[in-house]
Design a protein around this motif. Structure first.
Motif, mmCIF file in Angstrom:
data_model
loop_
_atom_site.group_PDB
_atom_site.id
_atom_site.type_symbol
_atom_site.label_atom_id
_atom_site.label_comp_id
_atom_site.label_asym_id
_atom_site.label_seq_id
_atom_site.Cartn_x
_atom_site.Cartn_y
_atom_site.Cartn_z
ATOM 1 N N MET A 127 0.928 -1.128 0.301
ATOM 2 C CA MET A 127 0.040 0.367 -0.236
ATOM 3 C C MET A 127 0.870 1.589 0.096
ATOM 4 O O MET A 127 2.051 1.504 0.846
ATOM 5 C CB MET A 127 -0.728 0.032 1.031
ATOM 6 N N LYS A 128 0.793 2.339 -0.714
ATOM 7 C CA LYS A 128 1.231 3.260 -1.045
ATOM 8 C C LYS A 128 0.914 3.984 0.161
ATOM 9 O O LYS A 128 0.019 4.682 0.397
ATOM 10 C CB LYS A 128 0.677 4.061 -2.290
ATOM 11 N N GLN A 129 2.265 4.961 0.470
ATOM 12 C CA GLN A 129 1.940 5.255 1.321
ATOM 13 C C GLN A 129 2.370 6.842 1.407
ATOM 14 O O GLN A 129 3.440 7.603 0.176
ATOM 15 C CB GLN A 129 2.992 5.281 3.331
ATOM 16 N N ALA A 130 1.620 8.124 1.746
ATOM 17 C CA ALA A 130 2.610 9.387 1.321
ATOM 18 C C ALA A 130 2.647 10.246 3.378
ATOM 19 O O ALA A 130 1.491 9.567 3.775
ATOM 20 C CB ALA A 130 1.785 10.564 1.189
ATOM 21 N N LEU A 131 3.630 10.729 3.754
ATOM 22 C CA LEU A 131 3.145 11.483 4.679
ATOM 23 C C LEU A 131 3.382 12.793 5.207
ATOM 24 O O LEU A 131 3.543 13.959 3.480
ATOM 25 C CB LEU A 131 5.371 12.065 5.231
ATOM 26 N N LEU A 132 2.095 13.299 5.677
ATOM 27 C CA LEU A 132 1.375 15.078 5.567
ATOM 28 C C LEU A 132 2.204 15.467 7.128
ATOM 29 O O LEU A 132 2.029 14.865 7.900
ATOM 30 C CB LEU A 132 0.279 14.478 5.563
ATOM 31 N N ILE A 133 2.171 16.930 6.590
ATOM 32 C CA ILE A 133 3.045 17.653 7.352
ATOM 33 C C ILE A 133 1.715 19.302 8.022
ATOM 34 O O ILE A 133 2.390 19.502 6.104
ATOM 35 C CB ILE A 133 4.758 17.792 6.980
ATOM 36 N N ILE A 134 1.876 18.956 8.275
ATOM 37 C CA ILE A 134 0.604 20.164 8.622
ATOM 38 C C ILE A 134 0.543 21.663 8.873
ATOM 39 O O ILE A 134 1.302 21.517 10.637
ATOM 40 C CB ILE A 134 -0.761 19.810 8.648
ATOM 41 N N ASP A 135 1.457 22.151 8.494
ATOM 42 C CA ASP A 135 1.517 23.885 9.594
ATOM 43 C C ASP A 135 2.337 23.914 10.130
ATOM 44 O O ASP A 135 2.699 25.027 10.847
ATOM 45 C CB ASP A 135 -0.310 24.192 9.645
ATOM 46 N N VAL A 136 3.337 23.533 9.535
ATOM 47 C CA VAL A 136 4.488 23.540 10.384
ATOM 48 C C VAL A 136 5.814 24.602 9.880
ATOM 49 O O VAL A 136 6.230 24.811 9.040
ATOM 50 C CB VAL A 136 5.852 22.083 10.702
ATOM 51 N N GLN A 137 5.031 25.735 10.500
ATOM 52 C CA GLN A 137 5.805 27.497 9.512
ATOM 53 C C GLN A 137 6.494 28.225 10.699
ATOM 54 O O GLN A 137 5.823 27.524 11.355
ATOM 55 C CB GLN A 137 4.681 27.919 9.079
ATOM 56 N N ASN A 138 6.787 28.972 9.768
ATOM 57 C CA ASN A 138 8.278 29.797 10.723
ATOM 58 C C ASN A 138 6.966 30.455 11.838
ATOM 59 O O ASN A 138 7.122 30.017 12.812
ATOM 60 C CB ASN A 138 9.069 30.546 10.595
ATOM 61 N N GLY A 139 5.757 30.798 11.854
ATOM 62 C CA GLY A 139 4.928 31.542 12.908
ATOM 63 C C GLY A 139 4.037 30.918 14.042
ATOM 64 O O GLY A 139 4.002 31.606 14.724
ATOM 65 N N MET A 140 4.535 29.620 13.652
ATOM 66 C CA MET A 140 4.233 28.556 14.689
ATOM 67 C C MET A 140 5.426 28.329 15.652
ATOM 68 O O MET A 140 4.997 27.910 17.062
ATOM 69 C CB MET A 140 3.721 27.501 14.122
ATOM 70 N N PHE A 141 6.637 28.664 15.880
ATOM 71 C CA PHE A 141 7.227 28.910 16.629
ATOM 72 C C PHE A 141 8.271 30.531 16.882
ATOM 73 O O PHE A 141 9.229 30.740 17.129
ATOM 74 C CB PHE A 141 9.018 27.633 16.124
ATOM 75 N N ASN A 142 7.241 31.502 17.318
ATOM 76 C CA ASN A 142 7.752 32.518 17.392
ATOM 77 C C ASN A 142 8.219 32.506 18.717
ATOM 78 O O ASN A 142 7.021 32.048 19.855
ATOM 79 C CB ASN A 142 6.374 33.527 17.114
ATOM 80 N N VAL A 143 9.503 33.245 19.407
ATOM 81 C CA VAL A 143 9.924 33.102 20.395
ATOM 82 C C VAL A 143 8.908 33.869 21.402
ATOM 83 O O VAL A 143 8.145 34.947 21.003
ATOM 84 C CB VAL A 143 11.380 33.729 20.683
ATOM 85 N N GLY A 144 8.470 32.955 22.593
ATOM 86 C CA GLY A 144 7.954 33.823 23.628
ATOM 87 C C GLY A 144 5.780 32.804 23.569
ATOM 88 O O GLY A 144 5.594 32.790 24.458
ATOM 89 N N ASN A 145 6.047 32.061 22.416
ATOM 90 C CA ASN A 145 4.321 32.273 21.842
ATOM 91 C C ASN A 145 4.649 30.791 20.466
ATOM 92 O O ASN A 145 3.952 30.477 20.006
ATOM 93 C CB ASN A 145 3.545 32.522 21.464
ATOM 94 N N GLU A 146 5.927 29.772 21.493
ATOM 95 C CA GLU A 146 6.089 28.863 20.580
ATOM 96 C C GLU A 146 4.861 27.723 20.634
ATOM 97 O O GLU A 146 4.470 27.687 21.599
ATOM 98 C CB GLU A 146 7.536 27.928 20.830
ATOM 99 N N VAL A 147 4.957 26.816 19.595
ATOM 100 C CA VAL A 147 4.175 25.833 19.961
ATOM 101 C C VAL A 147 4.844 24.950 20.762
ATOM 102 O O VAL A 147 5.992 24.410 21.269
ATOM 103 C CB VAL A 147 4.123 25.230 18.785
ATOM 104 N N TYR A 148 4.038 23.594 21.531
ATOM 105 C CA TYR A 148 3.861 23.017 22.908
ATOM 106 C C TYR A 148 5.172 22.028 22.112
ATOM 107 O O TYR A 148 5.198 21.577 21.543
ATOM 108 C CB TYR A 148 2.538 22.668 23.178
#
Length: 174
Positions: A1-22
């Protein structure tokens, strides 16, 4: 069965200093490991990139809207642009999957209770086999509950739509 990896919204704005994603550091480490495994198995990798409006942390065309440099796409990877929590809604994602004969999606990314949840459910409804990497999606604390509680809750609820396992247990077909 063919697989794909989906990486959703892992963008710079989610890693702003002081408000980084958990657990941002371990999230990126788990994603890097999954990307390397997918590349070795020659599985397709799809980056889902949210395009926020002007002033949004993921505003299209800004540094915040760019995919995080630790997990940069390569030429063979596919980038899908979206504007809603559903990675399938008004995008080319489902068509791209069908064109490549992909039947199994491994879902990761941000934000657990929004884009990750919605895309898991939609993928299941579209007939894909779905695996959610339990330690490769994240969010922020809400006013009522912690980010870890949100992640735990969604790992439990999304078992109706996906196989939910840690990233270390995910095996890509070769």
């Amino acid at each position: 069965m063919k697989q794909a990896l989906l990486i959703i919204d892992v963008q710079n704005g989610m890693f702003n200093v002081g408000n980084e994603v958990y657990k941002s550091v371990s999230l990126l480490e788990n994603l890097e490991r999954l990307i390397n495994q997918a590349r070795l198995a020659e599985a397709s990798i799809f980056y889902i990139q949210h395009n926020g409006p002007v002033g949004h942390p993921l505003e299209y065309g800004t540094k915040g809207g760019e995919i995080h440099p630790n997990i940069s796409p390569r030429n063979q990877d596919v980038i899908i642009q979206k504007t809603t929590p559903d990675a399938f809604f008004k995008t080319a994602l489902e068509n791209e999957m069908k064109t490549r004969g992909i039947e199994h999606l491994i879902i990761t990314g941000i934000q657990t209770e929004a884009c990750v949840d919605t895309t898991c459910r939609r993928a299941f409804s579209a007939g894909f086999q779905v695996t959610l990497a339990s330690d490769a999606h994240s969010t922020w604390n809400s006013g009522e509950i912690t980010a870890q509680q949100i992640i735990n809750h969604h790992n439990s609820v999304l078992r109706w739509f996906a196989t939910v396992i840690p990233s270390t247990e995910i095996i890509f077909n070769t």
